[in-house]
Design an enzyme around this catalytic site. Structure first.
Site, mmCIF file in Angstrom:
data_model
loop_
_atom_site.group_PDB
_atom_site.id
_atom_site.type_symbol
_atom_site.label_atom_id
_atom_site.label_comp_id
_atom_site.label_asym_id
_atom_site.label_seq_id
_atom_site.Cartn_x
_atom_site.Cartn_y
_atom_site.Cartn_z
ATOM 1 C CE LYS A 13 -2.602 0.464 3.485
ATOM 2 N NZ LYS A 13 -3.589 0.875 4.484
ATOM 3 N NE ARG A 88 -7.366 2.057 11.431
ATOM 4 C CZ ARG A 88 -6.365 1.542 10.722
ATOM 5 N NH1 ARG A 88 -6.563 0.464 9.993
ATOM 6 N NH2 ARG A 88 -5.176 2.084 10.747
ATOM 7 N NE ARG A 122 9.481 -7.212 5.346
ATOM 8 C CZ ARG A 122 8.373 -6.609 5.817
ATOM 9 N NH1 ARG A 122 8.240 -6.327 7.081
ATOM 10 N NH2 ARG A 122 7.388 -6.328 4.992
ATOM 11 N NE ARG A 152 10.266 -5.798 11.357
ATOM 12 C CZ ARG A 152 9.564 -4.821 10.814
ATOM 13 N NH1 ARG A 152 10.016 -3.595 10.877
ATOM 14 N NH2 ARG A 152 8.412 -5.044 10.211
ATOM 15 N NE ARG A 163 1.034 -6.915 10.966
ATOM 16 C CZ ARG A 163 2.293 -7.006 10.558
ATOM 17 N NH1 ARG A 163 3.194 -7.593 11.302
ATOM 18 N NH2 ARG A 163 2.649 -6.506 9.401
#
Ligand SMILES: [Zn+2]
Length: 208
Positions: A13, A88, A122, A152, A163
């Site tokens: 995004k 939202r 990642r 992370r 998420r």
């Protein structure tokens, strides 16, 4: 061009928002950024928002809506804007409709497993370099500084899955709302490069 940009975390995004912003010379309005600017500037709305944030509470709709409304009144929004992170909820979308007319809602569609692979793969280095296990070929060492790569906490597969589930649950009613209003433009980003997606967005927006 008054736009809303929707997309799951990891759907790209931020990158697409920057490209649209440059192509149409309109500001990218992220609610996170507005909050930070208002808090930093010590505005009344900023102080109000900070009270909630400091207590670890969600900033109520009425405050969020006022902050966005104020921002959209600024001169740089005269020719349009890209809203990111707002609305939202359907209640926020209804409130938005009382002070501005949205031209289109761009929905970046990416399969969950693609996002999970991308984010969970990642790897970071303390020097700031970012890698992906897809190209690391098993290496755990930074090619730039020789440092040990790490993942992370936020990028762990379970965290990403969680998420995405939260995002989908939260956004589904909003997607239905804008589809119903014939404002929703689904952009299929699966297997597309950043520039292909950018072209597809521009093509769709040229018809708005
Ligand atoms: Zn490094």
């Amino acid at each position: 061009m008054k736009l809303i940009l929707l997309g799951a975390p990891g759907a790209g995004k931020g990158t697409q928002a920057t490209l649209i912003k440059e192509a149409y010379a309109i500001p990218h309005i992220s609610t996170g950024d507005i909050f930070r600017a208002n808090i930093k500037g010590g505005t009344e709305l900023g102080r109000l928002a900070k009270n909630y944030i400091d207590k670890g509470e969600l900033v109520p709709d009425s405050v969020v809506i006022d902050i966005v409304k104020d921002r959209l009144m600024e001169a740089d929004c005269a020719n349009g804007f890209i809203l990111d992170g707002f609305p939202r909820t359907v209640a926020q979308a209804d409130a938005l409709a009382t002070f501005t007319d949205i031209d289109a809602v761009i929905n970046l569609v990416v399969d969950s497993d693609v996002i999970i692979r991308r984010i969970a793969g990642r790897r970071m280095c303390a020097c700031g370099e970012t890698y992906n296990t897809a190209t690391l070929k098993g290496s755990e060492i930074c090619a730039k500084c020789g440092g040990k790569l790490y993942q992370r906490e936020d990028d762990r597969e379970e965290t990403v899955k969680n998420r995405l589930a939260v995002y989908e649950k939260e956004t589904a009613p909003l997607i239905a709302y804008y589809r119903d209003k014939k404002l929703l433009i689904d952009i299929d980003c699966n297997g597309r490069t950043i520039s292909e997606t950018d072209k597809n967005i521009n093509k769709a927006l040229s018809k708005v």
